[in-house]
Design a protein around this motif. Sequence first.
Motif, mmCIF file in Angstrom:
data_model
loop_
_atom_site.group_PDB
_atom_site.id
_atom_site.type_symbol
_atom_site.label_atom_id
_atom_site.label_comp_id
_atom_site.label_asym_id
_atom_site.label_seq_id
_atom_site.Cartn_x
_atom_site.Cartn_y
_atom_site.Cartn_z
ATOM 1 N N ALA A 1 67.149 -2.425 -16.476
ATOM 2 C CA ALA A 1 66.346 -2.142 -15.277
ATOM 3 C C ALA A 1 66.946 -2.920 -14.105
ATOM 4 O O ALA A 1 66.813 -4.134 -14.024
ATOM 5 C CB ALA A 1 64.904 -2.565 -15.510
ATOM 6 N N TYR A 2 67.619 -2.211 -13.220
ATOM 7 C CA TYR A 2 68.266 -2.826 -12.061
ATOM 8 C C TYR A 2 67.507 -2.468 -10.788
ATOM 9 O O TYR A 2 67.119 -1.308 -10.591
ATOM 10 C CB TYR A 2 69.716 -2.342 -11.935
ATOM 11 N N LEU A 3 67.335 -3.430 -9.896
ATOM 12 C CA LEU A 3 66.647 -3.185 -8.624
ATOM 13 C C LEU A 3 67.385 -2.147 -7.777
ATOM 14 O O LEU A 3 66.758 -1.338 -7.092
ATOM 15 C CB LEU A 3 66.497 -4.494 -7.853
ATOM 16 N N HIS A 4 68.696 -2.173 -7.826
ATOM 17 C CA HIS A 4 69.512 -1.223 -7.055
ATOM 18 C C HIS A 4 69.203 0.231 -7.456
ATOM 19 O O HIS A 4 69.394 1.149 -6.656
ATOM 20 C CB HIS A 4 70.999 -1.538 -7.282
ATOM 21 N N ASN A 5 68.737 0.427 -8.682
ATOM 22 C CA ASN A 5 68.438 1.775 -9.169
ATOM 23 C C ASN A 5 67.044 2.267 -8.779
ATOM 24 O O ASN A 5 66.680 3.397 -9.101
ATOM 25 C CB ASN A 5 68.593 1.845 -10.691
ATOM 26 N N ASP A 6 66.273 1.452 -8.078
ATOM 27 C CA ASP A 6 64.965 1.889 -7.569
ATOM 28 C C ASP A 6 65.191 2.742 -6.324
ATOM 29 O O ASP A 6 64.937 2.318 -5.188
ATOM 30 C CB ASP A 6 64.077 0.690 -7.241
ATOM 31 N N LEU A 7 65.710 3.944 -6.544
ATOM 32 C CA LEU A 7 66.146 4.790 -5.433
ATOM 33 C C LEU A 7 65.002 5.178 -4.508
ATOM 34 O O LEU A 7 65.219 5.395 -3.315
ATOM 35 C CB LEU A 7 66.840 6.042 -5.977
ATOM 36 N N HIS A 8 63.796 5.245 -5.032
ATOM 37 C CA HIS A 8 62.643 5.602 -4.194
ATOM 38 C C HIS A 8 62.321 4.503 -3.167
ATOM 39 O O HIS A 8 61.599 4.742 -2.207
ATOM 40 C CB HIS A 8 61.421 5.888 -5.065
ATOM 41 N N LEU A 9 62.888 3.312 -3.340
ATOM 42 C CA LEU A 9 62.666 2.207 -2.405
ATOM 43 C C LEU A 9 63.822 2.040 -1.414
ATOM 44 O O LEU A 9 63.799 1.123 -0.593
ATOM 45 C CB LEU A 9 62.471 0.900 -3.182
ATOM 46 N N ARG A 10 64.814 2.917 -1.524
ATOM 47 C CA ARG A 10 65.998 2.825 -0.665
ATOM 48 C C ARG A 10 66.190 4.123 0.104
ATOM 49 O O ARG A 10 65.772 5.177 -0.337
ATOM 50 C CB ARG A 10 67.238 2.553 -1.525
ATOM 51 N N ASP A 11 66.838 4.013 1.250
ATOM 52 C CA ASP A 11 67.174 5.195 2.045
ATOM 53 C C ASP A 11 68.535 5.696 1.563
ATOM 54 O O ASP A 11 69.581 5.194 1.986
ATOM 55 C CB ASP A 11 67.207 4.825 3.530
ATOM 56 N N VAL A 12 68.502 6.681 0.645
ATOM 57 C CA VAL A 12 69.738 7.182 0.035
ATOM 58 C C VAL A 12 69.725 8.711 0.025
ATOM 59 O O VAL A 12 68.672 9.330 0.078
ATOM 60 C CB VAL A 12 69.901 6.658 -1.415
ATOM 61 N N PRO A 13 70.909 9.319 -0.081
ATOM 62 C CA PRO A 13 70.963 10.783 -0.199
ATOM 63 C C PRO A 13 70.319 11.244 -1.512
ATOM 64 O O PRO A 13 70.257 10.470 -2.479
ATOM 65 C CB PRO A 13 72.458 11.099 -0.199
ATOM 66 N N PRO A 14 69.882 12.485 -1.583
ATOM 67 C CA PRO A 14 69.202 12.975 -2.790
ATOM 68 C C PRO A 14 70.063 12.911 -4.050
ATOM 69 O O PRO A 14 69.550 12.758 -5.143
ATOM 70 C CB PRO A 14 68.858 14.432 -2.454
ATOM 71 N N GLU A 15 71.375 13.013 -3.906
ATOM 72 C CA GLU A 15 72.264 13.008 -5.072
ATOM 73 C C GLU A 15 72.731 11.600 -5.479
ATOM 74 O O GLU A 15 73.593 11.451 -6.347
ATOM 75 C CB GLU A 15 73.480 13.917 -4.827
#
Length: 146
Positions: A76-90
């Motif tokens: 479980a990595y914090l960087h992988n919490d994509l819903h908490l980051r402004d990232v592209p959908p892919e």
Amino acid sequence: MHIVNTTLDIQTDAGIQVYDVTSDIKDKLAHSGIHQGHIVVFSQHTTTAIAINENEERLWADLKTYLTKLAPLDEAYLHNDLHLRDVPPEEPENAHSHLMAMTLSSSETIPVINGKLALGQWQSVLFVELDGPRPRELLLQIMGNR
């Protein structure tokens, strides 16, 4: 002193892969005309690495095992919490690949003597893909005298 900037394109395979890019770099060096100086091999990607080591398949398998023990895919990595980051959908969940890359290096500098890479007998320049498959580009900066 002359400076030649060039690139090396690599299409990588899935997962962690090691590519011996020594002969490609030698070709680029030969075309540069530089006979005395050095070459910087640099990856501009945050999930790849450059290493100088032995071109041996079993060592590469050991490297893959070592890296996956250091940064397992299923942690479980914090960087992988994509819903908490402004990232592209892919955007992939690839924190493990970033951590592996930080464990290694993004560049190597190699002396150039008499127009040749001054590598040891068993040394090769290795490009390490940690999050493939992807198109990648290595920057080569060759500096010295012709």
